[in-house]
Write a protein that holds these residues in place. Structure first.
Motif, PDB file in Angstrom:
ATOM      1  N   MET A  59       0.887  -1.254  -0.103  1.00 25.52           N
ATOM      2  CA  MET A  59      -0.008   0.012   0.054  1.00 25.52           C
ATOM      3  C   MET A  59       0.684   1.256   0.023  1.00 25.52           C
ATOM      4  O   MET A  59       1.880   1.207   0.530  1.00 25.52           O
ATOM      5  N   ASP A  60       0.482   2.371  -0.797  1.00 20.13           N
ATOM      6  CA  ASP A  60       1.109   3.378  -0.656  1.00 20.13           C
ATOM      7  C   ASP A  60       0.365   4.460   0.335  1.00 20.13           C
ATOM      8  O   ASP A  60      -1.001   4.497   0.388  1.00 20.13           O
ATOM      9  N   VAL A  61       1.408   5.092   0.909  1.00 15.89           N
ATOM     10  CA  VAL A  61       0.765   6.085   1.941  1.00 15.89           C
ATOM     11  C   VAL A  61       1.556   7.425   1.928  1.00 15.89           C
ATOM     12  O   VAL A  61       2.779   7.284   1.736  1.00 15.89           O
ATOM     13  N   PHE A  62       0.602   8.598   1.789  1.00 18.00           N
ATOM     14  CA  PHE A  62       1.517   9.778   2.070  1.00 18.00           C
ATOM     15  C   PHE A  62       1.971  10.103   3.271  1.00 18.00           C
ATOM     16  O   PHE A  62       0.870  10.072   4.143  1.00 18.00           O
ATOM     17  N   VAL A  63       3.092  10.373   3.481  1.00 16.96           N
ATOM     18  CA  VAL A  63       3.629  10.752   4.952  1.00 16.96           C
ATOM     19  C   VAL A  63       4.178  12.176   5.050  1.00 16.96           C
ATOM     20  O   VAL A  63       4.805  12.695   3.901  1.00 16.96           O
ATOM     21  N   TYR A  64       3.989  12.608   5.992  1.00 14.87           N
ATOM     22  CA  TYR A  64       4.509  14.133   6.251  1.00 14.87           C
ATOM     23  C   TYR A  64       4.953  14.109   7.983  1.00 14.87           C
ATOM     24  O   TYR A  64       4.629  13.134   8.743  1.00 14.87           O
ATOM     25  N   GLY A  65       5.945  15.022   8.139  1.00 17.02           N
ATOM     26  CA  GLY A  65       6.225  14.933   9.811  1.00 17.02           C
ATOM     27  C   GLY A  65       7.201  13.880  10.020  1.00 17.02           C
ATOM     28  O   GLY A  65       8.128  13.658   9.106  1.00 17.02           O
ATOM     29  N   THR A  66       7.193  13.259  11.127  1.00 14.34           N
ATOM     30  CA  THR A  66       8.092  12.326  11.395  1.00 14.34           C
ATOM     31  C   THR A  66       8.303  11.103  10.637  1.00 14.34           C
ATOM     32  O   THR A  66       9.304  10.556  10.578  1.00 14.34           O
ATOM     33  N   LEU A  67       7.431  10.780   9.749  1.00 13.23           N
ATOM     34  CA  LEU A  67       7.414   9.489   8.931  1.00 13.23           C
ATOM     35  C   LEU A  67       8.116   9.531   7.771  1.00 13.23           C
ATOM     36  O   LEU A  67       8.044   8.977   6.773  1.00 13.23           O
ATOM     37  N   THR A  68       8.671  11.055   7.455  1.00 13.36           N
ATOM     38  CA  THR A  68       9.323  11.179   6.253  1.00 13.36           C
ATOM     39  C   THR A  68      10.815  11.012   6.678  1.00 13.36           C
ATOM     40  O   THR A  68      11.568  10.832   5.427  1.00 13.36           O
ATOM     41  N   GLU A  69      11.249  10.736   7.698  1.00 18.28           N
ATOM     42  CA  GLU A  69      12.515  10.214   8.067  1.00 18.28           C
ATOM     43  C   GLU A  69      12.920   8.884   7.989  1.00 18.28           C
ATOM     44  O   GLU A  69      12.057   8.175   8.809  1.00 18.28           O
ATOM     45  N   PRO A  70      13.814   8.669   7.187  1.00 16.23           N
ATOM     46  CA  PRO A  70      14.127   6.959   7.108  1.00 16.23           C
ATOM     47  C   PRO A  70      14.495   6.239   8.430  1.00 16.23           C
ATOM     48  O   PRO A  70      13.793   5.294   8.656  1.00 16.23           O
ATOM     49  N   GLU A  71      15.150   7.008   9.298  1.00 16.98           N
ATOM     50  CA  GLU A  71      15.464   6.263  10.633  1.00 16.98           C
ATOM     51  C   GLU A  71      13.967   5.874  11.500  1.00 16.98           C
ATOM     52  O   GLU A  71      14.070   4.935  11.941  1.00 16.98           O
TER      53      GLU A  71
ATOM     54  N   THR B 262       4.608   0.436   1.617  1.00 21.82           N
ATOM     55  CA  THR B 262       4.950  -0.846   2.728  1.00 21.82           C
ATOM     56  C   THR B 262       3.433  -1.682   2.750  1.00 21.82           C
ATOM     57  O   THR B 262       2.492  -1.146   2.456  1.00 21.82           O
ATOM     58  N   GLU B 263       3.720  -2.955   3.297  1.00 23.99           N
ATOM     59  CA  GLU B 263       2.299  -3.684   3.379  1.00 23.99           C
ATOM     60  C   GLU B 263       2.298  -3.795   4.824  1.00 23.99           C
ATOM     61  O   GLU B 263       1.267  -4.323   5.462  1.00 23.99           O
ATOM     62  N   GLU B 264       3.023  -3.220   5.648  1.00 23.27           N
ATOM     63  CA  GLU B 264       2.780  -3.184   7.137  1.00 23.27           C
ATOM     64  C   GLU B 264       1.946  -1.923   7.629  1.00 23.27           C
ATOM     65  O   GLU B 264       2.420  -1.253   8.644  1.00 23.27           O
ATOM     66  N   VAL B 265       0.832  -1.827   6.933  1.00 26.32           N
ATOM     67  CA  VAL B 265      -0.226  -0.951   7.664  1.00 26.32           C
ATOM     68  C   VAL B 265      -0.752  -1.136   8.877  1.00 26.32           C
ATOM     69  O   VAL B 265      -0.866   0.054   9.642  1.00 26.32           O
ATOM     70  N   ASP B 266      -0.995  -2.253   9.210  1.00 29.91           N
ATOM     71  CA  ASP B 266      -1.126  -2.635  10.665  1.00 29.91           C
ATOM     72  C   ASP B 266      -0.127  -1.851  11.832  1.00 29.91           C
ATOM     73  O   ASP B 266      -0.834  -1.068  12.787  1.00 29.91           O
ATOM     74  N   SER B 267       0.988  -1.853  11.646  1.00 21.44           N
ATOM     75  CA  SER B 267       2.142  -1.130  12.262  1.00 21.44           C
ATOM     76  C   SER B 267       1.964   0.313  12.343  1.00 21.44           C
ATOM     77  O   SER B 267       2.039   0.877  13.229  1.00 21.44           O
ATOM     78  N   LEU B 268       1.707   0.839  11.070  1.00 20.77           N
ATOM     79  CA  LEU B 268       1.402   2.093  10.976  1.00 20.77           C
ATOM     80  C   LEU B 268       0.174   2.724  11.633  1.00 20.77           C
ATOM     81  O   LEU B 268       0.139   3.880  12.334  1.00 20.77           O
ATOM     82  N   ASP B 269      -0.952   1.839  11.377  1.00 20.36           N
ATOM     83  CA  ASP B 269      -2.162   2.218  12.256  1.00 20.36           C
ATOM     84  C   ASP B 269      -1.897   2.291  13.667  1.00 20.36           C
ATOM     85  O   ASP B 269      -2.473   2.986  14.397  1.00 20.36           O
ATOM     86  N   GLU B 270      -1.046   1.302  14.240  1.00 21.65           N
ATOM     87  CA  GLU B 270      -0.650   1.370  15.614  1.00 21.65           C
ATOM     88  C   GLU B 270      -0.166   2.459  16.092  1.00 21.65           C
ATOM     89  O   GLU B 270      -0.105   3.210  17.234  1.00 21.65           O
TER      90      GLU B 270
ATOM     91  N   LEU C  20      -6.934   8.770  17.551  1.00 15.89           N
ATOM     92  CA  LEU C  20      -5.993   9.903  17.504  1.00 15.89           C
ATOM     93  C   LEU C  20      -5.922  10.381  16.126  1.00 15.89           C
ATOM     94  O   LEU C  20      -5.761  11.700  15.795  1.00 15.89           O
ATOM     95  N   TYR C  21      -5.840   9.449  15.146  1.00 17.90           N
ATOM     96  CA  TYR C  21      -5.652   9.718  13.644  1.00 17.90           C
ATOM     97  C   TYR C  21      -6.518   8.790  13.134  1.00 17.90           C
ATOM     98  O   TYR C  21      -6.936   7.730  13.702  1.00 17.90           O
ATOM     99  N   VAL C  22      -6.994   9.233  11.910  1.00 18.24           N
ATOM    100  CA  VAL C  22      -7.801   8.512  11.284  1.00 18.24           C
ATOM    101  C   VAL C  22      -6.968   8.044   9.873  1.00 18.24           C
ATOM    102  O   VAL C  22      -6.125   9.132   9.196  1.00 18.24           O
ATOM    103  N   ARG C  23      -7.154   6.936   9.128  1.00 22.68           N
ATOM    104  CA  ARG C  23      -6.454   6.703   7.924  1.00 22.68           C
ATOM    105  C   ARG C  23      -7.604   6.828   6.929  1.00 22.68           C
ATOM    106  O   ARG C  23      -8.743   6.328   6.876  1.00 22.68           O
ATOM    107  N   VAL C  24      -7.436   7.689   5.966  1.00 27.36           N
ATOM    108  CA  VAL C  24      -8.141   7.947   4.880  1.00 27.36           C
ATOM    109  C   VAL C  24      -7.759   7.743   3.507  1.00 27.36           C
ATOM    110  O   VAL C  24      -6.427   7.443   3.541  1.00 27.36           O
TER     111      VAL C  24
END
Length: 135
Positions: free
Chosen positions: A1-13, A56-64, A72-76
């Protein structure tokens, strides 16, 4: 799945600490939503936001990580403007500005998630992949 990220999730580390398998597809711009700062970054109606397209295919980890189960966040899902070999849509996480202490207001009534969904159903919101890197 493709996810648009901003903020801390733009940092590879940061992403590497969270996910076992991922790739940054490229720089991207989210139009129709602007970045607002709070305890954590979030989005609000209007403007645009620079970020990255993460695959990534690890969307459950991103949701967590984004505490989707705690609302706190919604995924749209929003349209993705990219070459044909990309999916037609991408996911975006939007945080509740009231809970994050961010100066933003989402129009409408109902829960935060309902107001975001209602806004996205009528607004011109999309992610544009910057550049033309193929996958």
């Amino acid at each position: 799945m493709d996810v648009f990220v901003y903020g801390t999730l733009t940092e590879p580390e940061q992403v590497g600490d969270l996910l076992d398998s991922f790739v940054f597809v490229g720089s991207a711009t989210l139009t129709g939503l602007r970045l607002v700062e709070g305890e954590y970054p979030t989005l609000a109606p209007g403007g645009e936001t620079a970020g990255r397209l993460l695959r990534t295919e690890e969307v459950d980890s991103l949701d967590e990580y984004e505490r989707v189960d705690d609302d706190l966040y919604v995924r749209v899902t929003v349209p993705l403007d990219a070459p044909d070999e990309y999916p037609a849509e991408t996911a975006v996480y939007v945080g509740d500005p009231d809970r994050l202490g961010a100066d933003a207001t989402w129009p409408g009534e109902g829960s935060f998630g309902e107001r975001v969904a209602s806004y996205l159903s009528t607004a011109d919101v999309a992610v544009r992949l910057d550049g033309s890197r193929s996958v």
